[in-house]
Design an enzyme around this catalytic site. Structure first.
Site, PDB file in Angstrom:
ATOM      1  CG  HIS A 131      -2.074  -0.989   1.011  1.00 47.96           C
ATOM      2  ND1 HIS A 131      -2.105  -2.198   1.649  1.00 47.96           N
ATOM      3  CD2 HIS A 131      -3.155  -0.959   0.201  1.00 47.96           C
ATOM      4  CE1 HIS A 131      -3.186  -2.857   1.269  1.00 47.96           C
ATOM      5  NE2 HIS A 131      -3.834  -2.145   0.398  1.00 47.96           N
ATOM      6  CB  CYS A 153      -9.343   0.579 -10.689  1.00 45.72           C
ATOM      7  SG  CYS A 153      -9.930  -0.605  -9.479  1.00 45.72           S
TER       8      CYS A 153
END
Length: 754
Positions: free
Chosen positions: A366, A679
């Site tokens: 992340h 995405c």
């Protein structure tokens, strides 16, 4: 080598006095070797220093050997007994040095008459800066106490060398800590950053090395040890705020080390030898780092982080220093950290941040995603990154190759500066394409959208010419907050998003927390496998109040304009229909209370759990749109933890299995007339995006930096030709082989920039 009257404490006091004298660095070093020889009653004391330019060990000072050999005698890093000590970072004591197989005779030194030999490495943060040697004519065995005393002396010398004070003594000379190094890791975020090191959790600077009152230092050390033990015990026993089972195991390991008798004994002995408590902690930890960095066993190397954590806890207690915040970031800062979460990165002033270097973290972590979203070059998996550099060091981050240049030479710095200029010209070319519609050579229109999670990301809409926001991650607002954002705060953010995007479409994903995205203020469950546990839509459905507050804020913020809401980690059609029912109830509530509803509210699902591949027709009929979250889809499809650097690269998203999964989604969504967007990260990589176009995908959402390269690729691609190639290749692939070589050859032949 019996100790002289006064022992190591007296020697340390004399060293302190010598280092304070107003003399040249060479005179100071010459005085120091005399003091050491006198104190330990040795006929020889010599200091060898690692040179910056060629990594050789150069004789910098000696008492007892031929002084004409100073700055003349050099040894390769692996040559002789001195080279052996530098290589292993271990002390070496011999009663007859000349009989050792590594002995290297240098006639200019005159050392042939000396037999007993004791050498210790000069270490700093686990890095070898040089070697300190004492020698005697007699055949004798050095005691453990003598070795310990010389190691303590070596620490003081190491700080002198690390300061750069000796660099003027010989051309190109200096310490290994100041030598240019260029470790290679894994590219996390594209770009090149030139700047200076800012340690995210900086090394505690120990300013006082030599104790004034040894008994007092022993008390300080014992007190700090007890405080750290108690704090760790409390964390483990309390159990809240620890997170996953793995996090608990880390704390248990740290607690084990905190009670390790050998580790504690070595620190106490270092204090007894005359060091301050903090200097003793630093010396022992430097020894530990040196040994563990040279281990081939990855498990043992990973334990270094636990020892670093414990040593840093002790040092902070001893110097009264809390962890450094993100305030006061200098210009052109490049963060260097062992590891870092996205919330920690977002604490820093992005206008001053030029790059990130991590010891841990893979391309799909992340923090990598956030770094790409912010356009910050980042490199991960740089072993011992925090030990290789100091705050303020010049550094270059190459987010293309995964290479990091620490203390680069002027030539390398000039070369990278030219690369930055070339990239700037390329960016100008991409900006020239901003208003050009993204269509292939055969007329297939491709939609290019932006991934975002912060208001600052939306400024890239105009710069890139993106057609809208294909994914707005709402969890970042929650992750950077000190408490749960209120309904009003959430609504204010979404209103600002709509204001910034104007008439462009925005797809907002509901809260995707859990797993590795932990909210610091929210109680967490200890789960064996959090990535497959209670997270994303599962939390929203089990705690509907949390989801309702967010949905209500979204619907109120979108008053009078269209909105697209997407639910993450949907595993069954039933989960989607339950979430849709909550939206309908919120719309009814707002309607009853007189609020203006969105002009259109479309609901979508993320396809990232493989079970949806076997319900693809049903979910395509139920949802208004689909979005492929390729990061998690690939993770779950191949049972590969994308945060685990040992396995994260074991699969290729262009392999036959992945390509067939993507083709299934594209074909079935088209059959149901359901729009579908990619995405995930692969949509922002030109070669992978080319393959997805060939599979039938027509909309992509990506980081701002990826839009220019993807549009340049699209404009020169032929969708029909790519589709034919992939169809042909997939019929031939039966062993899971990758289509990457065939696609790369196709792109090269057809002049498609990938």
């Amino acid at each position: 080598m019996p100790a002289a009257p006064g022992g190591p404490r007296l020697l340390l006091r004399r060293l302190r006095e010598a280092m304070a004298e107003s003399v040249s660095p060479q005179a100071r070093l010459d005085r120091i070797v005399v003091l050491i020889a006198q104190n330990v009653i040795a006929e020889v004391c010599s200091v060898y220093v690692v040179r910056d330019d060629d990594n050789t060990l150069e004789l910098f000072a000696t008492e007892g050997l031929n002084r004409d050999a100073v700055h003349i005698t050099r040894l390769r890093a692996d040559e002789g007994l001195v080279g052996l000590i530098a290589k292993t970072a271990e002390p070496l004591a011999l009663s007859d040095a000349q009989s050792h197989p590594s002995f290297s005779y240098r006639p200019e030194t005159g050392e042939e008459i000396y037999h007993a030999f004791l050498g210790v490495p000069l270490l700093r943060a686990g890095n070898t800066l040089g070697v300190l040697v004492v020698q005697n004519k007699t055949y004798r065995v050095y005691s453990e106490e003598e070795i310990e005393a010389l190691q303590t002396t070596a620490m003081v010398l190491s700080e002198m060398i690390a300061s750069g004070e000796l660099q003027a003594l010989a051309p190109g000379a200096g310490s290994a800590a100041r030598r240019p190094v260029s470790p290679r890791g894994v590219a996390l975020a594209d770009g090149i950053g030139l700047g200076h090191v800012v340690l995210h959790e900086p090394r505690i600077v120990v300013k006082t090395l030599i104790a004034e009152n040894v008994e007092r230092e022993v008390e300080r050390l014992e007190s700090a040890i007890e405080e750290v033990r108690s704090a760790i015990d409390e964390l483990v026993e309390r159990g809240d705020g620890i997170g996953s089972g793995e996090s608990r195991e880390v704390l248990e390991t740290v607690r084990m080390f905190a009670h390790d008798k050998g580790w504690l004994r070595r620190m106490r002995e270092a204090v007894q030898s005359g060091l301050t408590a903090e200097a003793a902690v630093e010396r022992v930890q430097s020894d530990n780092r040196a040994r563990m960095l040279r281990q081939s066993d990855p498990y043992l190397r990973d334990r270094l982080h636990d020892l670093d954590d414990l040593a840093n806890r002790l040092l902070r207690r001893l110097v009264g220093q809390e962890g450094r915040g993100a305030d006061g970031l200098p210009e052109n800062a490049i963060l260097v950290a062992r590891s870092m979460g996205p919330a920690a990165l977002l604490d820093y002033d992005r206008a001053r941040l030029r790059g990130v270097v991590l010891e841990e973290g893979g391309p799909t972590s992340h923090i990598a995603i956030v770094a790409r979203a912010l356009g910050i070059p980042a490199v991960g998996e740089i072993a011992n990154a925090t030990g290789l550099c100091d705050s303020g060091d010049a550094i270059i981050v190459d987010g293309l190759s995964g290479e990091v240049q620490i203390r680069p030479t002027p030539e390398i710095e000039a070369s990278y500066a030219e690369m930055v200029r070339l990239r700037a010209r390329r960016q100008e070319q991409y900006r020239a394409l901003r208003d050009v519609p993204a269509a292939t050579r055969d007329g297939v229109r491709i939609g290019l959208h932006l991934n975002a999670g912060l208001l600052v990301d939306l400024t890239h809409l105009h710069e890139t010419g993106a057609e809208g926001v294909g994914l707005f991650r709402t969890e970042l607002q929650f992750m950077v907050a000190e408490r749960m954002p209120s309904a009003a705060e959430q609504q204010a953010l979404y209103e600002a998003v709509f204001s910034a995007t104007g008439d462009l479409p925005v797809t907002i994903r509901t809260l995707d927390i859990g797993g590795d995205k932990i909210l610091p203020y929210m109680p967490t469950l200890e789960e064996e496998n959090p990535a497959l546990g209670w997270r994303a839509i599962r939390i929203g459905l089990d705690r509907p109040a949390l989801l309702r507050v967010q949905l209500r804020a979204l619907l109120k913020a979108a008053a009078g304009r269209p909105i697209k809401i997407m639910f993450p980690m949907v595993a069954t059609v039933e989960e989607f229909t339950r979430a849709r029912a909550i939206v309908e109830r919120e719309k009814a509530h707002l309607r009853r209370h007189g609020y203006t509803l969105p002009s259109e509210c479309r609901l979508g699902a993320m396809v990232e759990v493989p079970s949806l591949l076997f319900q693809i027709d049903e979910i395509a009929r139920e949802a208004d749109f689909l979005s492929v979250g390729s990061n998690d889809l690939m993770q779950f499809l191949f049972a590969v933890d994308r945060e685990n650097r040992r396995v994260a690269n074991r699969f290729d998203p262009l392999c036959g299995a992945a390509m067939r999964a993507f083709r299934l989604i594209a074909e079935r969504a088209a059959a149901q007339n359901c729009p579908v967007t990619v995405c995930g990260e692969i949509g922002g990589r030109p070669l992978e995006a080319l393959a997805l176009i060939g599979l039938g995908f027509r909309d992509f959402s990506m980081s701002p930096a990826a839009i220019g390269p993807i549009k340049a690729m699209v404009l020169l691609a032929d969708a029909g030709a790519v589709a034919a190639l992939i169809d042909a290749e997939l019929t031939k692939v039966t062993d899971g082989a990758s289509l990457r070589p065939a696609l790369a050859a196709f792109a090269k032949t057809h002049g498609v920039p990938v």
